[in-house]
Design a protein around this motif. Structure first.
Motif, PDB file in Angstrom:
ATOM      1  N   GLY A  55       0.825  -1.208   0.000  1.00  0.00           N
ATOM      2  CA  GLY A  55       0.000   0.000   0.000  1.00  0.00           C
ATOM      3  C   GLY A  55       0.858   1.256   0.000  1.00  0.00           C
ATOM      4  O   GLY A  55       0.576   2.211  -0.734  1.00  0.00           O
ATOM      5  N   ARG A  56       1.906   1.251   0.818  1.00  0.00           N
ATOM      6  CA  ARG A  56       2.812   2.403   0.871  1.00  0.00           C
ATOM      7  C   ARG A  56       3.493   2.603  -0.485  1.00  0.00           C
ATOM      8  O   ARG A  56       3.582   3.717  -0.993  1.00  0.00           O
ATOM      9  N   ARG A  57       3.978   1.508  -1.071  1.00  0.00           N
ATOM     10  CA  ARG A  57       4.646   1.603  -2.378  1.00  0.00           C
ATOM     11  C   ARG A  57       3.680   2.142  -3.436  1.00  0.00           C
ATOM     12  O   ARG A  57       4.040   3.023  -4.221  1.00  0.00           O
ATOM     13  N   SER A  58       2.463   1.638  -3.442  1.00  0.00           N
ATOM     14  CA  SER A  58       1.467   2.087  -4.412  1.00  0.00           C
ATOM     15  C   SER A  58       1.170   3.579  -4.244  1.00  0.00           C
ATOM     16  O   SER A  58       1.104   4.331  -5.218  1.00  0.00           O
ATOM     17  N   ARG A  59       1.020   4.020  -2.987  1.00  0.00           N
ATOM     18  CA  ARG A  59       0.760   5.440  -2.720  1.00  0.00           C
ATOM     19  C   ARG A  59       1.918   6.300  -3.210  1.00  0.00           C
ATOM     20  O   ARG A  59       1.721   7.345  -3.822  1.00  0.00           O
ATOM     21  N   LEU A  60       3.150   5.850  -2.964  1.00  0.00           N
ATOM     22  CA  LEU A  60       4.321   6.624  -3.405  1.00  0.00           C
ATOM     23  C   LEU A  60       4.448   6.627  -4.917  1.00  0.00           C
ATOM     24  O   LEU A  60       4.849   7.636  -5.510  1.00  0.00           O
ATOM     25  N   GLN A  61       4.112   5.514  -5.566  1.00  0.00           N
ATOM     26  CA  GLN A  61       4.173   5.472  -7.027  1.00  0.00           C
ATOM     27  C   GLN A  61       3.161   6.445  -7.636  1.00  0.00           C
ATOM     28  O   GLN A  61       3.471   7.124  -8.619  1.00  0.00           O
ATOM     29  N   GLU A  62       1.966   6.539  -7.023  1.00  0.00           N
ATOM     30  CA  GLU A  62       0.974   7.508  -7.497  1.00  0.00           C
ATOM     31  C   GLU A  62       1.511   8.924  -7.335  1.00  0.00           C
ATOM     32  O   GLU A  62       1.386   9.757  -8.238  1.00  0.00           O
ATOM     33  N   ARG A  63       2.098   9.203  -6.188  1.00  0.00           N
ATOM     34  CA  ARG A  63       2.664  10.520  -5.906  1.00  0.00           C
ATOM     35  C   ARG A  63       3.789  10.837  -6.890  1.00  0.00           C
ATOM     36  O   ARG A  63       3.886  11.943  -7.400  1.00  0.00           O
ATOM     37  N   LEU A  64       4.621   9.840  -7.158  1.00  0.00           N
ATOM     38  CA  LEU A  64       5.745  10.020  -8.068  1.00  0.00           C
ATOM     39  C   LEU A  64       5.265  10.356  -9.485  1.00  0.00           C
ATOM     40  O   LEU A  64       5.788  11.271 -10.121  1.00  0.00           O
ATOM     41  N   GLU A  65       4.265   9.633  -9.971  1.00  0.00           N
ATOM     42  CA  GLU A  65       3.721   9.903 -11.301  1.00  0.00           C
ATOM     43  C   GLU A  65       3.165  11.322 -11.407  1.00  0.00           C
ATOM     44  O   GLU A  65       3.389  12.022 -12.391  1.00  0.00           O
ATOM     45  N   LYS A  66       2.461  11.749 -10.366  1.00  0.00           N
ATOM     46  CA  LYS A  66       1.894  13.096 -10.368  1.00  0.00           C
ATOM     47  C   LYS A  66       2.994  14.145 -10.370  1.00  0.00           C
ATOM     48  O   LYS A  66       2.957  15.101 -11.152  1.00  0.00           O
ATOM     49  N   ARG A  71      13.527  17.994  -8.173  1.00  0.00           N
ATOM     50  CA  ARG A  71      14.311  16.823  -8.593  1.00  0.00           C
ATOM     51  C   ARG A  71      14.721  16.002  -7.369  1.00  0.00           C
ATOM     52  O   ARG A  71      14.631  14.777  -7.376  1.00  0.00           O
ATOM     53  N   HIS A  72      15.140  16.681  -6.317  1.00  0.00           N
ATOM     54  CA  HIS A  72      15.520  15.991  -5.080  1.00  0.00           C
ATOM     55  C   HIS A  72      14.327  15.207  -4.517  1.00  0.00           C
ATOM     56  O   HIS A  72      14.469  14.065  -4.082  1.00  0.00           O
ATOM     57  N   GLY A  73      13.141  15.814  -4.537  1.00  0.00           N
ATOM     58  CA  GLY A  73      11.938  15.142  -4.056  1.00  0.00           C
ATOM     59  C   GLY A  73      11.624  13.892  -4.864  1.00  0.00           C
ATOM     60  O   GLY A  73      11.292  12.844  -4.303  1.00  0.00           O
ATOM     61  N   VAL A  74      11.757  13.992  -6.168  1.00  0.00           N
ATOM     62  CA  VAL A  74      11.505  12.840  -7.044  1.00  0.00           C
ATOM     63  C   VAL A  74      12.498  11.722  -6.743  1.00  0.00           C
ATOM     64  O   VAL A  74      12.126  10.558  -6.598  1.00  0.00           O
ATOM     65  N   GLU A  75      13.771  12.066  -6.606  1.00  0.00           N
ATOM     66  CA  GLU A  75      14.792  11.049  -6.322  1.00  0.00           C
ATOM     67  C   GLU A  75      14.566  10.395  -4.962  1.00  0.00           C
ATOM     68  O   GLU A  75      14.758   9.181  -4.802  1.00  0.00           O
ATOM     69  N   SER A  76      14.118  11.165  -3.972  1.00  0.00           N
ATOM     70  CA  SER A  76      13.842  10.602  -2.647  1.00  0.00           C
ATOM     71  C   SER A  76      12.703   9.589  -2.713  1.00  0.00           C
ATOM     72  O   SER A  76      12.783   8.510  -2.125  1.00  0.00           O
ATOM     73  N   VAL A  77      11.652   9.937  -3.436  1.00  0.00           N
ATOM     74  CA  VAL A  77      10.516   9.020  -3.567  1.00  0.00           C
ATOM     75  C   VAL A  77      10.934   7.784  -4.353  1.00  0.00           C
ATOM     76  O   VAL A  77      10.560   6.660  -3.998  1.00  0.00           O
ATOM     77  N   GLU A  78      11.727   7.960  -5.408  1.00  0.00           N
ATOM     78  CA  GLU A  78      12.206   6.804  -6.184  1.00  0.00           C
ATOM     79  C   GLU A  78      13.027   5.858  -5.301  1.00  0.00           C
ATOM     80  O   GLU A  78      12.879   4.638  -5.396  1.00  0.00           O
ATOM     81  N   ARG A  79      13.876   6.427  -4.431  1.00  0.00           N
ATOM     82  CA  ARG A  79      14.670   5.586  -3.509  1.00  0.00           C
ATOM     83  C   ARG A  79      13.772   4.833  -2.547  1.00  0.00           C
ATOM     84  O   ARG A  79      13.986   3.657  -2.274  1.00  0.00           O
ATOM     85  N   GLU A  80      12.735   5.506  -2.026  1.00  0.00           N
ATOM     86  CA  GLU A  80      11.843   4.821  -1.089  1.00  0.00           C
ATOM     87  C   GLU A  80      11.045   3.723  -1.790  1.00  0.00           C
ATOM     88  O   GLU A  80      10.840   2.648  -1.232  1.00  0.00           O
ATOM     89  N   VAL A  81      10.627   3.958  -3.021  1.00  0.00           N
ATOM     90  CA  VAL A  81       9.903   2.928  -3.782  1.00  0.00           C
ATOM     91  C   VAL A  81      10.808   1.712  -3.983  1.00  0.00           C
ATOM     92  O   VAL A  81      10.376   0.567  -3.811  1.00  0.00           O
ATOM     93  N   LYS A  82      12.067   1.924  -4.323  1.00  0.00           N
ATOM     94  CA  LYS A  82      13.013   0.808  -4.488  1.00  0.00           C
ATOM     95  C   LYS A  82      13.204   0.068  -3.171  1.00  0.00           C
ATOM     96  O   LYS A  82      13.187  -1.157  -3.121  1.00  0.00           O
TER      97      LYS A  82
END
Length: 190
Positions: free
Chosen positions: A126-137, A158-169
């Motif tokens: 659920g957390r990953r899905s929520r972050l992926q939605e946030r990342l796409e937006k 850009r920093h925010g996007v990279e942080s979310v990408e790291r958390e998704v991974k």
């Protein structure tokens, strides 16, 4: 979104599940758990403790130190009651949106060791899905507004996007480890 008070209650119940503690120790441990950006004051902690006392989730015990000077006040130690144990288990079993929101995910994650694997998986997914939605937006917004931003605003995005990408991974790695029923590799090595 969970209220801050509910997050504090979950954290207190989880810490008292480990062992009884006095208010100072609870505050110190909660501040470590909540992280540098969310310092908890006594003005937030003690009302939460009083509410949990009224709900019979915790109880107070007065402890005196026999070696202390007579002027030293006795300490009040808080401990979990059977009703508090049930409340903690119930809260940790929830798998809806509150479980993976920013306000509660870290606290729940800190107590994952006491949670069933299926619940852990549902919360992580659920957390990953929520972050992926946030990342796409954010990525969509970024491509539309990048020309309008100054260099520093664009760098912050850009920093925010990279942080979310790291958390998704990180979440994907944890999910795979859970599914394979082996401890997650926290070293970052392949």
């Amino acid at each position: 979104m969970a209220r801050r008070g509910e997050s504090i209650e979950l954290a207190v119940l989880g810490l008292l599940h480990e062992s009884p503690m006095h208010g100072y120790e609870l505050r110190k441990r909660l501040n470590l758990m909540l992280g540098w950006g969310r310092i908890l004051s006594y003005g937030s902690l003690y009302p939460a403790l009083k509410k949990m006392l009224r709900a019979d989730w915790i109880e107070e015990r007065t402890v005196t130190n026999p070696g202390a000077l007579t002027s030293r006040r006795p300490r009040i130690v808080y401990q979990l009651t059977p009703a508090g144990e049930e409340q903690f288990v119930r809260l940790m079993s929830e798998v809806g949106p509150n479980a993976w929101e920013d306000d509660t995910f870290d606290i729940r994650f800190a107590f994952f060791g006491r949670t069933d694997m299926e619940i852990r998986l549902r919360v992580l997914e659920g957390r990953r899905s929520r972050l992926q939605e946030r990342l796409e937006k954010v990525q969509g917004d970024l491509s539309l507004t990048q020309k309008e931003m100054d260099r520093y605003a664009a760098e912050l995005q850009r920093h925010g996007v990279e942080s979310v990408e790291r958390e998704v991974k990180w979440l994907s790695d944890l999910i795979n480890a859970e599914r394979n029923q082996r401890p997650a590799d926290n070293t970052g090595s392949p």
